[in-house]
Motif scaffolding. Structure first.
Motif, PDB file in Angstrom:
ATOM      1  N   THR A 381       0.814  -1.221   0.000  1.00 18.00           N
ATOM      2  CA  THR A 381       0.000   0.000   0.000  1.00 18.00           C
ATOM      3  C   THR A 381       0.846   1.269   0.000  1.00 18.00           C
ATOM      4  O   THR A 381       0.368   2.342   0.343  1.00 18.00           O
ATOM      5  CB  THR A 381      -0.936   0.015   1.221  1.00 18.00           C
ATOM      6  N   ASP A 382       2.130   1.136  -0.372  1.00 19.46           N
ATOM      7  CA  ASP A 382       3.015   2.306  -0.354  1.00 19.46           C
ATOM      8  C   ASP A 382       3.058   3.036  -1.686  1.00 19.46           C
ATOM      9  O   ASP A 382       3.849   3.961  -1.871  1.00 19.46           O
ATOM     10  CB  ASP A 382       4.432   1.886   0.046  1.00 19.46           C
ATOM     11  N   GLY A 383       2.213   2.638  -2.641  1.00 15.82           N
ATOM     12  CA  GLY A 383       2.189   3.301  -3.939  1.00 15.82           C
ATOM     13  C   GLY A 383       3.138   2.718  -4.961  1.00 15.82           C
ATOM     14  O   GLY A 383       3.154   3.143  -6.107  1.00 15.82           O
ATOM     15  N   SER A 384       3.943   1.727  -4.570  1.00 15.65           N
ATOM     16  CA  SER A 384       4.900   1.143  -5.506  1.00 15.65           C
ATOM     17  C   SER A 384       4.235   0.179  -6.477  1.00 15.65           C
ATOM     18  O   SER A 384       4.766  -0.096  -7.547  1.00 15.65           O
ATOM     19  CB  SER A 384       6.018   0.419  -4.750  1.00 15.65           C
ATOM     20  N   ASN A 409     -14.458  -2.552   0.370  1.00  9.98           N
ATOM     21  CA  ASN A 409     -13.188  -2.866   1.019  1.00  9.98           C
ATOM     22  C   ASN A 409     -12.006  -2.589   0.092  1.00  9.98           C
ATOM     23  O   ASN A 409     -10.970  -2.060   0.516  1.00  9.98           O
ATOM     24  CB  ASN A 409     -13.170  -4.328   1.466  1.00  9.98           C
ATOM     25  N   ALA A 410     -12.160  -2.973  -1.182  1.00 12.79           N
ATOM     26  CA  ALA A 410     -11.067  -2.803  -2.149  1.00 12.79           C
ATOM     27  C   ALA A 410     -10.804  -1.344  -2.467  1.00 12.79           C
ATOM     28  O   ALA A 410      -9.694  -0.981  -2.883  1.00 12.79           O
ATOM     29  CB  ALA A 410     -11.386  -3.566  -3.435  1.00 12.79           C
ATOM     30  N   ALA A 411     -11.805  -0.482  -2.272  1.00 16.33           N
ATOM     31  CA  ALA A 411     -11.637   0.941  -2.587  1.00 16.33           C
ATOM     32  C   ALA A 411     -10.596   1.598  -1.699  1.00 16.33           C
ATOM     33  O   ALA A 411     -10.069   2.662  -2.043  1.00 16.33           O
ATOM     34  CB  ALA A 411     -12.970   1.671  -2.451  1.00 16.33           C
ATOM     35  N   ALA A 412     -10.280   0.972  -0.571  1.00 13.84           N
ATOM     36  CA  ALA A 412      -9.239   1.511   0.308  1.00 13.84           C
ATOM     37  C   ALA A 412      -7.859   0.975  -0.049  1.00 13.84           C
ATOM     38  O   ALA A 412      -6.874   1.332   0.593  1.00 13.84           O
ATOM     39  CB  ALA A 412      -9.566   1.164   1.760  1.00 13.84           C
ATOM     40  N   ILE A 446     -19.525   3.723   2.656  1.00 11.58           N
ATOM     41  CA  ILE A 446     -19.469   4.148   1.251  1.00 11.58           C
ATOM     42  C   ILE A 446     -18.033   4.012   0.766  1.00 11.58           C
ATOM     43  O   ILE A 446     -17.087   4.380   1.473  1.00 11.58           O
ATOM     44  CB  ILE A 446     -19.953   5.604   1.095  1.00 11.58           C
ATOM     45  N   ALA A 447     -17.868   3.478  -0.438  1.00 10.95           N
ATOM     46  CA  ALA A 447     -16.524   3.334  -1.016  1.00 10.95           C
ATOM     47  C   ALA A 447     -15.846   4.694  -1.068  1.00 10.95           C
ATOM     48  O   ALA A 447     -16.435   5.676  -1.534  1.00 10.95           O
ATOM     49  CB  ALA A 447     -16.607   2.730  -2.407  1.00 10.95           C
ATOM     50  N   GLU A 448     -14.614   4.768  -0.581  1.00 13.56           N
ATOM     51  CA  GLU A 448     -13.949   6.063  -0.487  1.00 13.56           C
ATOM     52  C   GLU A 448     -13.533   6.619  -1.840  1.00 13.56           C
ATOM     53  O   GLU A 448     -13.201   7.794  -1.963  1.00 13.56           O
ATOM     54  CB  GLU A 448     -12.739   5.983   0.442  1.00 13.56           C
ATOM     55  N   ARG A 449     -13.546   5.776  -2.862  1.00 14.92           N
ATOM     56  CA  ARG A 449     -13.288   6.263  -4.220  1.00 14.92           C
ATOM     57  C   ARG A 449     -13.908   5.291  -5.210  1.00 14.92           C
ATOM     58  O   ARG A 449     -14.223   4.140  -4.875  1.00 14.92           O
ATOM     59  CB  ARG A 449     -11.785   6.405  -4.485  1.00 14.92           C
ATOM     60  N   MET A 490      -3.447   7.517  -4.595  1.00 15.57           N
ATOM     61  CA  MET A 490      -2.263   8.240  -4.136  1.00 15.57           C
ATOM     62  C   MET A 490      -2.661   9.425  -3.250  1.00 15.57           C
ATOM     63  O   MET A 490      -2.055   9.685  -2.213  1.00 15.57           O
ATOM     64  CB  MET A 490      -1.454   8.745  -5.329  1.00 15.57           C
ATOM     65  N   LYS A 491      -3.703  10.127  -3.659  1.00 14.81           N
ATOM     66  CA  LYS A 491      -4.123  11.304  -2.896  1.00 14.81           C
ATOM     67  C   LYS A 491      -4.685  10.917  -1.537  1.00 14.81           C
ATOM     68  O   LYS A 491      -4.441  11.596  -0.542  1.00 14.81           O
ATOM     69  CB  LYS A 491      -5.152  12.102  -3.701  1.00 14.81           C
ATOM     70  N   THR A 492      -5.457   9.823  -1.498  1.00 11.54           N
ATOM     71  CA  THR A 492      -6.025   9.417  -0.213  1.00 11.54           C
ATOM     72  C   THR A 492      -4.953   8.969   0.760  1.00 11.54           C
ATOM     73  O   THR A 492      -5.138   9.044   1.971  1.00 11.54           O
ATOM     74  CB  THR A 492      -7.042   8.271  -0.390  1.00 11.54           C
ATOM     75  N   ARG A 493      -3.825   8.513   0.233  1.00  8.58           N
ATOM     76  CA  ARG A 493      -2.733   8.056   1.102  1.00  8.58           C
ATOM     77  C   ARG A 493      -1.594   9.070   1.190  1.00  8.58           C
ATOM     78  O   ARG A 493      -0.588   8.800   1.823  1.00  8.58           O
ATOM     79  CB  ARG A 493      -2.184   6.714   0.584  1.00  8.58           C
TER      80      ARG A 493
END
Length: 506
Positions: A381-384, A409-412, A446-449, A490-493
């Motif tokens: 989950t580090d964006g790599s 769940n996958a939206a996170a 609600i799915a965050e994205r 990327m923005k959410t994290r």
């Protein structure tokens, strides 16, 4: 050439995949007397993730001053896509040149990097004092070579100064360079500068080097910096380098992300008996079925961004041999320890083999395969890395409640889901999962994205369903939301380096 080595020029082309016509995009500079040229000139191309951008590179030995390329010796050529370069490990692609029968033409190496939105421009002038003498009957003919560091620790040439003849105390002309060419907007990225003594035969003598950064350049006292040119056993000193910097805007750039592509194919009985021509899984000797066409159209685009070209491929909704147990996530290659297939062709081969061995059954459950990919995504989950699941299906979802929960769940996680619907169904459930209008929700969450993109395959085939009218348009529409969804994660994290310096005052 019969005397000495070659002068090399690289000529890139773009090639339209539909018209099969070539148009020259640009040419590098000519580098004299070398078989191993390192070209400075860069080419900036607009990159479209969802399209296949074909490229051709021709290499020539320049014999005259003529701009007509047919007047020069052809050394070889190479075909690839822009996606292959960007998607290769470290965005570095090495390929063999070809085009001259029976002859080894050498290799060609590409490096690519996404340009940041940094618009800074640096103007600098450098001079040196007491450089090492390299010429037997003179002093030295020094010039500088600037390299920017890459994310994998290697260096890429970004600028060369002119040669100053017969001096140990050269003063080079001022030059202007975009900061993103020097460090891509990362002010702390290492910049290496090599000092050479120029030789006519191309075997330039190394004098020394120093490393710095753009931030260090810009912090010089009264705009002056002093660097020590280092070599193995001796050291010389480079006199102050003057800098005149114009700050315009500074933006951060995202870290490079590796895509991981997973395929899931619907093997439920509603697709029809694969041995019958009316089945969506029918294997005709004359043309691909709808599943194969959709997989090939999308997969050939996205595989360029998966550097190892190894794709986990699953089926769902079938009875498996030998005991007829129903599975909603089984490997198409029958290897539960390693479900990877080599390239899209490998996925197609495993898909056709599965049609011969499994029994189409049901129900149409989506959640198990979504959760399978999500388990892989939650480990990185580090964006790599970013995971893309392509699901090809023909009908109504049987486990809608569980599927919504899986999507929320996958939206996170660093994950997107592409659903291609084949056949005549209405696909109301798929439209509900595609959260363009209303975000998917489950159990009060609600799915965050938005991570789901649905496309009905019938919109891209002829009325008889015999062929895809536009493979390119299908792939473009299917993949269009992936870059935005990746950036959304990327923005959410809050992933990616922050601006190297504060924005200037208005």
């Amino acid at each position: 050439e019969t005397m000495g080595s070659r002068k090399a020029r690289l000529k890139p082309h773009t090639k339209d995949s539909c018209l099969i016509e070539s148009g020259q995009f640009g040419r590098t500079e000519v580098i004299d007397n070398t078989l191993n040229p390192d070209f400075v000139r860069k080419f900036v191309l607009d990159f479209f993730f969802e399209e296949k951008q074909n490229l051709r590179f021709d290499v020539y030995n320049v014999d005259t001053r003529s701009s007509n390329i047919s007047k020069h010796d052809f050394l070889g050529q190479m075909f690839c896509t822009l996606g292959e370069i960007i998607g290769s490990t470290g965005s570095r692609l090495e390929r063999t040149l070809s085009g001259i029968p029976g002859k080894k033409c050498g290799n060609i190496i590409f490096t690519a990097e996404e340009l940041s939105n940094c618009r800074d421009i640096a103007t600098m002038q450098l001079c040196a004092n007491k450089l090492d003498k390299k010429d037997f009957f003179g002093k030295s003919d020094p010039f500088l070579v600037f390299y920017r560091s890459n994310e994998d620790g290697t260096f890429t040439i970004c600028h060369k100064t002119e040669v100053i003849k017969n001096t140990l105390n050269p003063v080079w002309q001022p030059f202007t360079i975009p900061v993103r060419a020097l460090c891509n907007g990362d002010y702390d990225r290492t910049v290496k500068v090599d000092v050479y003594d120029w030789d006519r035969n191309g075997s330039h003598d190394f004098i020394g080097e120093f490393t710095t950064s753009y931030r260090e350049f810009s912090r010089g006292q009264s705009q002056f910096n002093v660097y020590e040119v280092k070599k193995e056993k001796n050291r010389e000193h480079l006199q102050p380098a003057t800098l005149n910097l114009l700050f315009i805007v500074i933006n951060h750039c995202l870290t490079r992300t590796q895509l991981n592509f997973t395929v899931a194919i619907d093997f439920t009985a509603s697709n029809g008996n694969p041995s019958q021509p009316t089945s969506l899984h029918y294997m005709s000797p004359y043309q691909m079925n709808a599943y194969a066409m959709a997989l090939k159209a999308v997969g050939e685009i996205i595989q360029d961004y998966d550097s190892d070209k190894m794709f986990p491929a699953y089926g769902f909704g079938a009875k498996l041999p030998p005991d007829g147990k129903i599975s909603h996530v089984f490997p198409l290659n029958s290897n539960s320890e390693n479900p990877n297939c080599v390239g899209i062709e490998g996925v197609l081969e495993a898909y056709f083999q599965s049609l011969r061995t499994v029994q189409l059954y049901g129900p149409t459950n989506f959640a198990p395969v979504i959760n399978q990919v999500a388990r892989c995504a939650e480990d990185v989950t580090d964006g790599s890395q970013y995971f893309v699941l392509l699901m090809i299906t023909d009908g109504v979802i049987s486990d809608m409640v569980q599927t919504k929960e899986a999507v929320v769940n996958a939206a996170a996680l660093p994950m997107s889901i592409i659903i291609v619907g084949v056949g005549p169904a209405e696909f109301d459930a798929m439209e509900e999962l595609d959260g363009d209008e209303v975000r998917v929700s489950s159990k009060g969450r609600i799915a965050e994205r938005d991570i789901v993109q649905f496309v009905p395959f019938r919109d891209y085939i002829d009325r008889q369903g015999n062929q895809v009218l536009s493979m390119a348009r299908l792939a473009k529409d299917v993949l269009a939301e992936i870059p935005e969804q990746l950036l959304g994660f990327m923005k959410t994290r809050d992933i990616g380096p922050q601006p190297a310096l504060p924005l200037p005052n208005p």
